[in-house]
Design a protein around this motif. Structure first.
Motif, PDB file in Angstrom:
ATOM      1  N   GLY A  27      -7.285  -2.081   7.385  1.00 42.01           N
ATOM      2  CA  GLY A  27      -7.129  -2.700   6.069  1.00 42.01           C
ATOM      3  C   GLY A  27      -6.930  -4.194   6.245  1.00 42.01           C
ATOM      4  O   GLY A  27      -6.234  -4.622   7.167  1.00 42.01           O
ATOM      5  N   SER A  28      -7.553  -4.998   5.390  1.00 39.98           N
ATOM      6  CA  SER A  28      -7.384  -6.449   5.528  1.00 39.98           C
ATOM      7  C   SER A  28      -7.708  -7.143   4.218  1.00 39.98           C
ATOM      8  O   SER A  28      -8.585  -6.704   3.476  1.00 39.98           O
ATOM      9  CB  SER A  28      -8.276  -7.007   6.641  1.00 39.98           C
ATOM     10  OG  SER A  28      -9.641  -6.888   6.304  1.00 39.98           O
ATOM     11  N   VAL A  29      -6.975  -8.226   3.945  1.00 47.46           N
ATOM     12  CA  VAL A  29      -7.251  -9.033   2.755  1.00 47.46           C
ATOM     13  C   VAL A  29      -7.013 -10.505   3.083  1.00 47.46           C
ATOM     14  O   VAL A  29      -6.274 -10.853   4.010  1.00 47.46           O
ATOM     15  CB  VAL A  29      -6.338  -8.650   1.557  1.00 47.46           C
ATOM     16  CG1 VAL A  29      -6.455  -7.179   1.223  1.00 47.46           C
ATOM     17  CG2 VAL A  29      -4.901  -9.042   1.806  1.00 47.46           C
ATOM     18  N   THR A  41      -3.552  -8.155   7.644  1.00 48.58           N
ATOM     19  CA  THR A  41      -4.301  -7.053   8.250  1.00 48.58           C
ATOM     20  C   THR A  41      -3.359  -5.882   8.516  1.00 48.58           C
ATOM     21  O   THR A  41      -2.197  -6.084   8.889  1.00 48.58           O
ATOM     22  CB  THR A  41      -4.959  -7.473   9.576  1.00 48.58           C
ATOM     23  OG1 THR A  41      -3.956  -7.954  10.482  1.00 48.58           O
ATOM     24  CG2 THR A  41      -5.995  -8.561   9.351  1.00 48.58           C
ATOM     25  N   ALA A  42      -3.851  -4.683   8.314  1.00 50.51           N
ATOM     26  CA  ALA A  42      -3.100  -3.466   8.594  1.00 50.51           C
ATOM     27  C   ALA A  42      -3.816  -2.707   9.704  1.00 50.51           C
ATOM     28  O   ALA A  42      -4.992  -2.371   9.565  1.00 50.51           O
ATOM     29  CB  ALA A  42      -2.979  -2.598   7.343  1.00 50.51           C
ATOM     30  N   SER A  43      -3.106  -2.469  10.798  1.00 50.57           N
ATOM     31  CA  SER A  43      -3.676  -1.803  11.983  1.00 50.57           C
ATOM     32  C   SER A  43      -2.880  -0.545  12.284  1.00 50.57           C
ATOM     33  O   SER A  43      -1.648  -0.560  12.214  1.00 50.57           O
ATOM     34  CB  SER A  43      -3.636  -2.737  13.199  1.00 50.57           C
ATOM     35  OG  SER A  43      -4.244  -3.983  12.910  1.00 50.57           O
ATOM     36  N   LEU A 102       7.367  -2.977   2.237  1.00 53.67           N
ATOM     37  CA  LEU A 102       6.269  -2.015   2.300  1.00 53.67           C
ATOM     38  C   LEU A 102       6.771  -0.588   2.516  1.00 53.67           C
ATOM     39  O   LEU A 102       6.242   0.359   1.927  1.00 53.67           O
ATOM     40  CB  LEU A 102       5.295  -2.416   3.410  1.00 53.67           C
ATOM     41  CG  LEU A 102       4.581  -3.759   3.209  1.00 53.67           C
ATOM     42  CD1 LEU A 102       3.727  -4.091   4.425  1.00 53.67           C
ATOM     43  CD2 LEU A 102       3.733  -3.757   1.946  1.00 53.67           C
ATOM     44  N   ARG A 103       7.798  -0.440   3.333  1.00 55.19           N
ATOM     45  CA  ARG A 103       8.314   0.916   3.587  1.00 55.19           C
ATOM     46  C   ARG A 103       8.890   1.540   2.321  1.00 55.19           C
ATOM     47  O   ARG A 103       8.928   2.771   2.193  1.00 55.19           O
ATOM     48  CB  ARG A 103       9.378   0.883   4.693  1.00 55.19           C
ATOM     49  CG  ARG A 103       8.803   0.684   6.078  1.00 55.19           C
ATOM     50  CD  ARG A 103       9.823   0.972   7.160  1.00 55.19           C
ATOM     51  NE  ARG A 103      10.961   0.057   7.140  1.00 55.19           N
ATOM     52  CZ  ARG A 103      11.011  -1.123   7.742  1.00 55.19           C
ATOM     53  NH1 ARG A 103       9.956  -1.562   8.419  1.00 55.19           N
ATOM     54  NH2 ARG A 103      12.089  -1.864   7.688  1.00 55.19           N
ATOM     55  N   ALA A 104       9.329   0.702   1.376  1.00 52.90           N
ATOM     56  CA  ALA A 104       9.881   1.230   0.131  1.00 52.90           C
ATOM     57  C   ALA A 104       8.853   1.991  -0.684  1.00 52.90           C
ATOM     58  O   ALA A 104       9.212   2.783  -1.565  1.00 52.90           O
ATOM     59  CB  ALA A 104      10.463   0.086  -0.709  1.00 52.90           C
ATOM     60  N   ALA A 105       7.564   1.770  -0.409  1.00 53.76           N
ATOM     61  CA  ALA A 105       6.500   2.421  -1.178  1.00 53.76           C
ATOM     62  C   ALA A 105       5.858   3.577  -0.434  1.00 53.76           C
ATOM     63  O   ALA A 105       4.950   4.214  -0.962  1.00 53.76           O
ATOM     64  CB  ALA A 105       5.421   1.395  -1.530  1.00 53.76           C
ATOM     65  N   ALA A 140      -3.683  -4.325   1.822  1.00 51.68           N
ATOM     66  CA  ALA A 140      -4.137  -4.023   3.185  1.00 51.68           C
ATOM     67  C   ALA A 140      -3.594  -2.666   3.634  1.00 51.68           C
ATOM     68  O   ALA A 140      -4.308  -1.863   4.248  1.00 51.68           O
ATOM     69  CB  ALA A 140      -3.704  -5.136   4.138  1.00 51.68           C
ATOM     70  N   LEU A 141      -2.320  -2.398   3.341  1.00 48.05           N
ATOM     71  CA  LEU A 141      -1.712  -1.111   3.686  1.00 48.05           C
ATOM     72  C   LEU A 141      -2.386   0.024   2.929  1.00 48.05           C
ATOM     73  O   LEU A 141      -2.669   1.090   3.500  1.00 48.05           O
ATOM     74  CB  LEU A 141      -0.221  -1.165   3.361  1.00 48.05           C
ATOM     75  CG  LEU A 141       0.562   0.137   3.531  1.00 48.05           C
ATOM     76  CD1 LEU A 141       0.610   0.561   4.990  1.00 48.05           C
ATOM     77  CD2 LEU A 141       1.983  -0.020   2.962  1.00 48.05           C
ATOM     78  N   TRP A 142      -2.639  -0.174   1.652  1.00 43.13           N
ATOM     79  CA  TRP A 142      -3.317   0.828   0.833  1.00 43.13           C
ATOM     80  C   TRP A 142      -4.666   1.194   1.459  1.00 43.13           C
ATOM     81  O   TRP A 142      -4.994   2.376   1.611  1.00 43.13           O
ATOM     82  CB  TRP A 142      -3.498   0.299  -0.582  1.00 43.13           C
ATOM     83  CG  TRP A 142      -4.362   1.125  -1.488  1.00 43.13           C
ATOM     84  CD1 TRP A 142      -5.728   1.140  -1.547  1.00 43.13           C
ATOM     85  CD2 TRP A 142      -3.922   2.074  -2.468  1.00 43.13           C
ATOM     86  NE1 TRP A 142      -6.162   2.021  -2.512  1.00 43.13           N
ATOM     87  CE2 TRP A 142      -5.073   2.616  -3.082  1.00 43.13           C
ATOM     88  CE3 TRP A 142      -2.661   2.497  -2.897  1.00 43.13           C
ATOM     89  CZ2 TRP A 142      -5.005   3.560  -4.092  1.00 43.13           C
ATOM     90  CZ3 TRP A 142      -2.594   3.458  -3.899  1.00 43.13           C
ATOM     91  CH2 TRP A 142      -3.751   3.976  -4.487  1.00 43.13           C
ATOM     92  N   ASP A 143      -5.447   0.188   1.813  1.00 43.10           N
ATOM     93  CA  ASP A 143      -6.771   0.439   2.379  1.00 43.10           C
ATOM     94  C   ASP A 143      -6.673   1.150   3.725  1.00 43.10           C
ATOM     95  O   ASP A 143      -7.482   2.026   4.036  1.00 43.10           O
ATOM     96  CB  ASP A 143      -7.538  -0.873   2.527  1.00 43.10           C
ATOM     97  CG  ASP A 143      -8.095  -1.372   1.197  1.00 43.10           C
ATOM     98  OD1 ASP A 143      -8.181  -0.575   0.251  1.00 43.10           O
ATOM     99  OD2 ASP A 143      -8.448  -2.559   1.108  1.00 43.10           O
TER     100      ASP A 143
END
Length: 252
Positions: A27-29, A41-43, A102-105, A140-143
């Motif tokens: 994921g990336s934006v 970016t999310a890896s 982010l962890r809250a979601a 990014a996390l969503w993707d």
């Protein structure tokens, strides 16, 4: 009172989020808030962090974040933190803030034993870098999570709510939304506020620079922040609705 960029006191800077910005990341934006630009970016890493392995925590994943500013993201070149021996206290504090937000979601058990690393790199700074990073990092996390489900690496989509953030402050007695650098650097009070899409608070960071602020000031700032974050959540939701539209088109 006229702001330095001509905005109303309750007006956000223009915000855009460009998805799939980095080829190799799950994921990336590129998120832009006014003149601030952040690449998020999310890896995905196929193991738990060390502390979870040492505590023998099973069937639970993790989301964590790193944050950095490029040397010429500001008006004068900064030395890379790697050459100074490691991240500064400010950088570590922002990294923890992004990770907590982010962890809250996320349902960490739905991530099973995977770790999602979210890297937020500021390529141009004009105030609000941490709040822009949080808002963009959510997409990014969503993707990345969507990709995990698509590839059947996890069974359940783990993201349960939006996460977005903005800044507010008081300058010359006026409460303002979404401060640029020039405003932030002269603010009597500045706050960073993180919320969920359903209106719950994750973090409120507020500081009076010279004199204390009142409960009425606090309430005014909070009201401004809630309105700004609602706008950001609507932007995020429009992007997520694009996924549904694409899926429906594919089914057709």
């Amino acid at each position: 009172m006229m702001r330095v960029d001509g905005r109303r006191l309750d007006e956000m800077r223009p915000v855009t989020i460009q998805r799939h910005y980095i080829k190799h990341a799950e994921g990336s934006v590129l998120v832009a808030a006014g003149d601030t630009r952040v690449i998020c970016t999310a890896s995905v890493e196929a193991r738990q962090p060390r502390f979870m392995r040492e505590q023998r925590i099973r069937q639970k994943g993790w989301v964590t974040a790193e944050y950095s500013m490029l040397p010429r993201s500001t008006s004068e070149r900064m030395q890379r933190e790697a050459t100074r021996g490691g991240p500064s206290g400010r950088t570590q504090e922002i990294q923890r803030l992004i990770g907590r937000s982010l962890r809250a979601a996320v349902d960490l058990y739905a991530l099973e034993e995977l770790t999602v690393w979210v890297d937020c790199d500021v390529i141009q700074a004009d105030g609000g870098t941490r709040t822009a990073a949080i808002t963009g990092a959510f997409i990014a996390l969503w993707d990345a999570c969507k990709e995990l489900v698509r590839k059947k690496r996890i069974k359940t989509f783990p993201v349960a709510d939006n996460i977005a953030a903005t800044s507010v402050g008081i300058i010359n007695g006026q409460a303002m939304l979404d401060l640029c650098y020039q405003e932030d650097s002269t603010a009597d009070v500045d706050m960073n506020i993180v919320m969920t899409g359903t209106g719950k608070f994750i973090e409120i960071q507020g500081t009076a620079e010279e004199k204390p602020f009142s409960r009425d000031d606090y309430d005014r700032l909070l009201e401004l922040a809630v309105g700004g974050i609602q706008q950001l959540v609507r932007l995020q939701n429009r992007m997520m609705l694009e996924d549904l539209d694409e899926a429906c088109s594919g089914d057709a």
